[in-house]
Design a protein around this motif. Structure first.
Motif, PDB file in Angstrom:
ATOM      1  N   UNK A 126       0.852  -1.350  -0.038  1.00 58.39           N
ATOM      2  CA  UNK A 126      -0.184   0.139   0.037  1.00 58.39           C
ATOM      3  C   UNK A 126       0.838   1.321  -0.174  1.00 58.39           C
ATOM      4  N   UNK A 127       2.005   1.183   0.724  1.00 63.11           N
ATOM      5  CA  UNK A 127       2.813   2.343   0.764  1.00 63.11           C
ATOM      6  C   UNK A 127       3.332   2.709  -0.647  1.00 63.11           C
ATOM      7  N   UNK A 128       3.683   1.456  -1.343  1.00 61.15           N
ATOM      8  CA  UNK A 128       3.916   1.587  -2.754  1.00 61.15           C
ATOM      9  C   UNK A 128       2.823   1.983  -3.783  1.00 61.15           C
ATOM     10  N   UNK A 129       1.766   2.350  -3.189  1.00 65.23           N
ATOM     11  CA  UNK A 129       0.567   2.766  -4.062  1.00 65.23           C
ATOM     12  C   UNK A 129       0.120   1.662  -5.118  1.00 65.23           C
ATOM     13  N   UNK A 130       0.205   0.442  -4.509  1.00 60.71           N
ATOM     14  CA  UNK A 130      -0.495  -0.810  -4.941  1.00 60.71           C
ATOM     15  C   UNK A 130      -1.982  -0.653  -4.816  1.00 60.71           C
ATOM     16  N   UNK A 131      -2.761  -1.123  -5.874  1.00 63.96           N
ATOM     17  CA  UNK A 131      -4.228  -0.920  -5.169  1.00 63.96           C
ATOM     18  C   UNK A 131      -4.480  -2.571  -4.407  1.00 63.96           C
ATOM     19  N   UNK A 174       6.555  -6.562  -4.065  1.00 61.83           N
ATOM     20  CA  UNK A 174       4.914  -6.382  -4.250  1.00 61.83           C
ATOM     21  C   UNK A 174       4.576  -5.486  -5.070  1.00 61.83           C
TER      22      UNK A 174
ATOM     23  N   UNK B   2      -4.151   6.094  -0.581  1.00 63.39           N
ATOM     24  CA  UNK B   2      -4.203   4.738  -0.251  1.00 63.39           C
ATOM     25  C   UNK B   2      -2.938   4.477   0.924  1.00 63.39           C
ATOM     26  N   UNK B   3      -1.979   5.455   0.504  1.00 63.42           N
ATOM     27  CA  UNK B   3      -0.620   5.405   1.499  1.00 63.42           C
ATOM     28  C   UNK B   3      -1.162   5.848   2.806  1.00 63.42           C
ATOM     29  N   UNK B   6      -2.889   3.403   4.891  1.00 61.57           N
ATOM     30  CA  UNK B   6      -1.859   2.213   5.054  1.00 61.57           C
ATOM     31  C   UNK B   6      -1.306   2.745   6.385  1.00 61.57           C
ATOM     32  N   UNK B   7      -0.780   3.934   6.554  1.00 52.81           N
ATOM     33  CA  UNK B   7      -0.076   4.223   7.722  1.00 52.81           C
ATOM     34  C   UNK B   7      -1.109   4.490   9.138  1.00 52.81           C
ATOM     35  N   UNK B 112       9.700   4.052  -0.351  1.00 48.60           N
ATOM     36  CA  UNK B 112       8.543   4.077  -0.962  1.00 48.60           C
ATOM     37  C   UNK B 112       8.118   5.340  -1.605  1.00 48.60           C
ATOM     38  N   UNK B 113       7.274   5.390  -2.731  1.00 58.82           N
ATOM     39  CA  UNK B 113       6.954   6.653  -3.405  1.00 58.82           C
ATOM     40  C   UNK B 113       6.055   7.744  -2.678  1.00 58.82           C
ATOM     41  N   UNK B 114       6.673   7.900  -1.508  1.00 54.58           N
ATOM     42  CA  UNK B 114       5.900   8.940  -0.551  1.00 54.58           C
ATOM     43  C   UNK B 114       6.859   9.907  -0.141  1.00 54.58           C
TER      44      UNK B 114
END
Lengths: 410, 430
Positions: A126-131, A174, B2-3, B6-7, B112-114
């Motif tokens: 999810x942190x990698x923005x995977x649906x 992932x 989404x991120x 998740x956090x 991560x892309x954040x």
């Protein structure tokens, strides 16, 4: 293990976002850690130039403290470079959006202990923005891939070192990445696990992904890497395919036994005499002189003197006699051309010597590595750790210089 | 999004894995039940059928609804949520930031892309979830108790959620900064508790000095009005004296011997004379004495009416003049004291201004939940019962401070601290 249900090879190539075929194309990467409290700066990376071809398995090797992890962390935006030119996946290093396409296994990673294996994959996915749907589907597949399918709902705190490493590799995949960066992936993994991991890496390459490996386990890298770069004290000392790097060290070795009296000198002399028609040796051995050294001190060096197929020849040749009391010796010809050794075989066959084995030899990665980390002037291993420019030491040296200058003036 | 989710989910899982979270929740429920136990009647507070007679806490001073609201503000918010639960919340969450930046864990999230700013602030916000959940449970409990026991359904106790989150965020920002600097859970916890106690101490001192200041200010005010009344009385007395003198001058020509003879008798015999005969006379003896008593009364009236009235006025004047002199001496002293307390209060107020208003933020709950009339009525009763006119003055002053002041200055503090922590997080190589 089942197949990894990944996007087809063509998909990554079709994206065509890279400049050329390079996934990583870096120049002049530098990292200076500023010293605190008057301690000197540490120059961890001193101008790295590096290129990694798409779809290849690239190995970065070097002794401890050479800067391998620093370089990887710069790519992963964990460390900010002092200077960095070039592109990483077609964008400057530090571009966060690009990291969606990268999977990363950090060295000594620690997953949250309260998560299960499936939750780890879900969270970092999810942190990698995977649906969510993709995370669900891939999570199971990846745990299958690394052989943890029965552990999906077990908490990470129950995992052994090897299982954590397997989970780490699954985690790096992932986001269905184009590039997988693995820092010491086989760290703490038993031989069976290592073989499994190698198989995973090979599959990743076959799927068209680029794998960037960071390791000091040379045999591992040798088995799987297409290209390697050797990092020593913050600079790339050599890089290329393993073939390219070991080309110069390729040679033929011929094991022989002669019917000499048994002293190494005698063996060497006898063989030299047998080869007199095809090679010239420096320092012909004098039987009267008893050298106290071991067999290595008794080796004879020379060049091939014959003209094979009309080519003037300067190929080095050496005779290394065996231990005292043995009549065995090894003749080494520094060439990977089989034609070069035919006259030698003829000459040996014509003499009383017996050929026991003829084999083509090339340096292992370990030989290359040892060569790279050895100081050519002293022959000693280079000090571990990156170069540091210690201000105080420099100051002391300057003062010492001044003092001696003054003394000299007096 | 989404991120971020998740956090937050991860933070929830982390809380869920900690026993302390559930322990705090259990204590919260116990506190709510305990606050539902007592009720109030016209004599005091009833607990387990026993009436505790508390003069200022009866149905005469507060309605049942206000009673439960008071209970929840004092014990629920002030004691439990803002002290006990907050300490436990800090213990639970102090490790969050040091944990995140620990080696081996930080690489996983930074790669991560954040962006780092977003990552850090989201993590910080997720750290507030502990308190938010606890306060939500507490708020719902309070609504139920006030509704079921007090008989009035009112959603205002849910204000506990934003207020407690605000309150905790001031402290958690310190925790995050120290955690970022030292990467040590213990140190960040310790530093946070120290800062908290420090702000509490400063705020308490500020309120104490405010109380002093208000008392001194009222004191000078009181003295001023006293002086004013004395002066007006003095002028009326003087006017009367003048009037009597001019009248007396005419009458004295006729009454001079009587006047001078009776003057000494006025002071003592008046009360002494009439009593011995009544005591001495058993049975019907009183009747015989009556004519003499009437005569004595007449004499007294005559004396008072004439020159005796003048002399008492003069004595009054003298005593009032004394009072005025005394006040004129006292007032500068009192004013000096008031000025001193104003100066001291101003000094500490400047310090308190830059610090987070932990106490005042939690007080806001009372302000949102209780009606002003309830508080005023209660304070009035309390004032009557204690006889202290200044009781509640500080509270009133605090309640008059604006939301912008209370929350704004606190958020400014938090902004600076959190900004520093974020800056360090962005710049650091891990």
């Amino acid at each position: 293990m089942t197949t990894l249900n990944a996007q087809p090879v063509g998909a990554t190539q079709a994206s065509g976002r890279f400049a050329g075929d390079w996934v990583i194309d870096l120049a002049n990467v530098e990292k200076v850690y500023a010293g605190r409290f008057r301690r000197g700066n540490v120059h961890a990376l001193r101008g790295i130039d590096m290129r990694v071809h798409r779809g290849s398995v690239f190995g970065l090797l070097g002794p401890n403290g050479a800067g391998k992890s620093t370089l990887v962390k710069i790519l992963m935006t964990v460390i900010r470079p002092t200077r960095c030119e070039g592109l990483f996946l077609g964008a400057p290093v530090g571009d966060k959006a690009n990291l969606k396409r990268v999977g990363y296994l950090p060295e000594h990673h620690r997953f949250p202990e309260y998560l299960t294996a499936a939750q780890v994959l879900d969270y970092f996915g999810a942190l990698s923005d995977v649906p969510r749907a993709d995370r669900r589907r891939r999570g199971g597949e990846l745990l299958d891939l690394v052989g943890l399918n029965n552990w999906a709902d077990k908490k990470v705190k129950e995992f052994s070192k090897g299982m954590r490493q397997r989970l780490g590799i699954a985690n790096a995949l992932t986001s269905d990445p184009d590039l997988v960066v693995l820092d010491e992936p086989t760290d703490g993994v038993d031989p069976v696990g290592r073989r499994d991991i190698r198989a995973v890496l090979a599959r990743l390459r076959d799927e068209g992904r680029t794998v960037f490996l960071n390791s000091h386990l040379l045999s591992e890298l040798e088995m799987i890497c297409d290209r390697v770069a050797i990092l020593v004290q913050g600079v790339v000392s050599s890089q290329g395919t393993i073939d390219e790097l070991t080309r110069d060290s390729r040679r033929y070795e011929i094991d022989v036994t002669s019917d000499s009296t048994g002293t190494p000198q005698a063996t060497a002399a006898l063989l030299a005499a047998s080869l007199a028609s095809v090679a010239r040796f420096e320092q012909p051995p004098s039987p009267a002189v008893q050298s106290p050294g071991g067999p290595h001190g008794l080796s004879l060096r020379g060049t091939l003197g014959h003209q094979a197929q009309g080519v003037a020849n300067t190929t080095p040749i050496s005779i290394e006699p065996g231990a005292m009391g043995s009549s065995a010796a090894t003749i080494k010809v520094a060439s990977d051309d089989a034609r070069m050794i035919q006259p030698i075989i003829d000459a040996l066959r014509a003499s009383s010597a017996t050929i026991r084995a003829i084999r083509p030899v090339r340096s292992s990665l370990e030989d290359l590595f040892m060569q790279a980390v050895t100081d050519p002037t002293t022959g000693l291993a280079l000090a571990p750790g990156a170069a540091s420019t210690n201000k105080r030491e420099a100051g002391n040296a300057a003062r010492a210089g001044l003092a001696t200058g003054r003394e000299a003036a007096r | 999004m989404r991120q971020t989710l998740a956090i937050f989910l991860d933070a929830y899982r982390e809380l869920n894995s900690r026993k302390l979270f559930w322990i705090v929740l259990a204590i919260s429920v116990a506190v709510i039940l305990a606050l539902a136990l007592p009720s109030i009647n016209d004599r005091g507070v009833v607990v387990f059928g026993q009436t505790l007679e508390i003069p200022f806490l009866t149905t005469k001073s507060v309605s049942p609804v206000a009673f439960y609201k008071f209970l929840f503000s004092w014990f629920g918010i002030n004691l439990w949520l803002a002290w006990g639960a907050t300490i436990l919340a800090l213990i639970s969450t102090a490790g969050m930031i040091p944990e995140m930046v620990s080696s081996g864990a930080i690489e996983l999230v930074l790669s991560k892309p954040i962006s780092r700013v977003r990552l850090f602030l989201t993590k910080f916000a997720a750290g507030l979830m502990f308190v938010a959940l606890q306060a939500a449970v507490f708020g719902v409990g309070a609504i139920l108790v006030i509704g079921l026991r007090g008989g009035s359904w009112d959603a205002s106790p849910l204000m506990a959620v934003p207020l407690m989150v605000l309150f905790f965020s001031y402290l958690f920002s310190v925790c995050a900064l120290v955690g970022m600097l030292t990467r040590s859970t213990l140190l960040s916890l310790l530093a946070t508790v120290l800062v908290w106690l420090g702000t509490w101490g400063i705020a308490t001192a500020e309120q104490f000095l405010l109380d002093q200041r208000l008392r001194h200010e009222r004191e000078t005010q009181r003295l001023d009005t006293q002086l004013e009344t004395f002066r007006t009385t003095l002028s009326t007395i003087e006017a009367q004296i003048d009037e009597l003198r001019s009248q007396g001058a005419a009458e004295s020509e006729a009454l001079t011997p009587d006047d001078t003879a009776s003057q000494p008798t006025v002071q003592e015999p008046v009360p002494a004379d009439p009593s011995p005969p009544t005591r001495r006379g058993p049975g019907g003896g009183g009747r015989r004495n009556r004519p003499s008593l009437v005569e004595a009364g007449r004499a007294l009236l005559k004396q008072l009416d004439g020159a005796d009235g003048l002399s008492s006025l003069e004595r009054n004047r003298a005593s009032i003049q004394n009072q005025v002199r005394r006040l004129e001496e006292q007032i500068p002293e009192a004013r000096e004291r008031a000025d001193g307390s104003i100066r001291w209060h101003q000094r500490i107020f400047v310090v308190a201004a830059v610090l987070p208003k932990t106490g005042e933020t939690k007080r806001l709950f009372q302000r949102f939940v209780l009606d002003k009339s309830d508080v005023d009525g209660f304070m009035k009763i309390l004032m009557e019962e204690t006889g202290d006119e200044d009781v509640g003055a500080v509270e009133q002053e605090l309640d008059n401070r604006s939301l912008v002041w209370v929350i704004g200055t606190s958020l400014a503090f938090e902004f600076v601290i959190l900004g520093a922590a974020t800056w360090i997080f962005i710049r650091r190589d891990f």
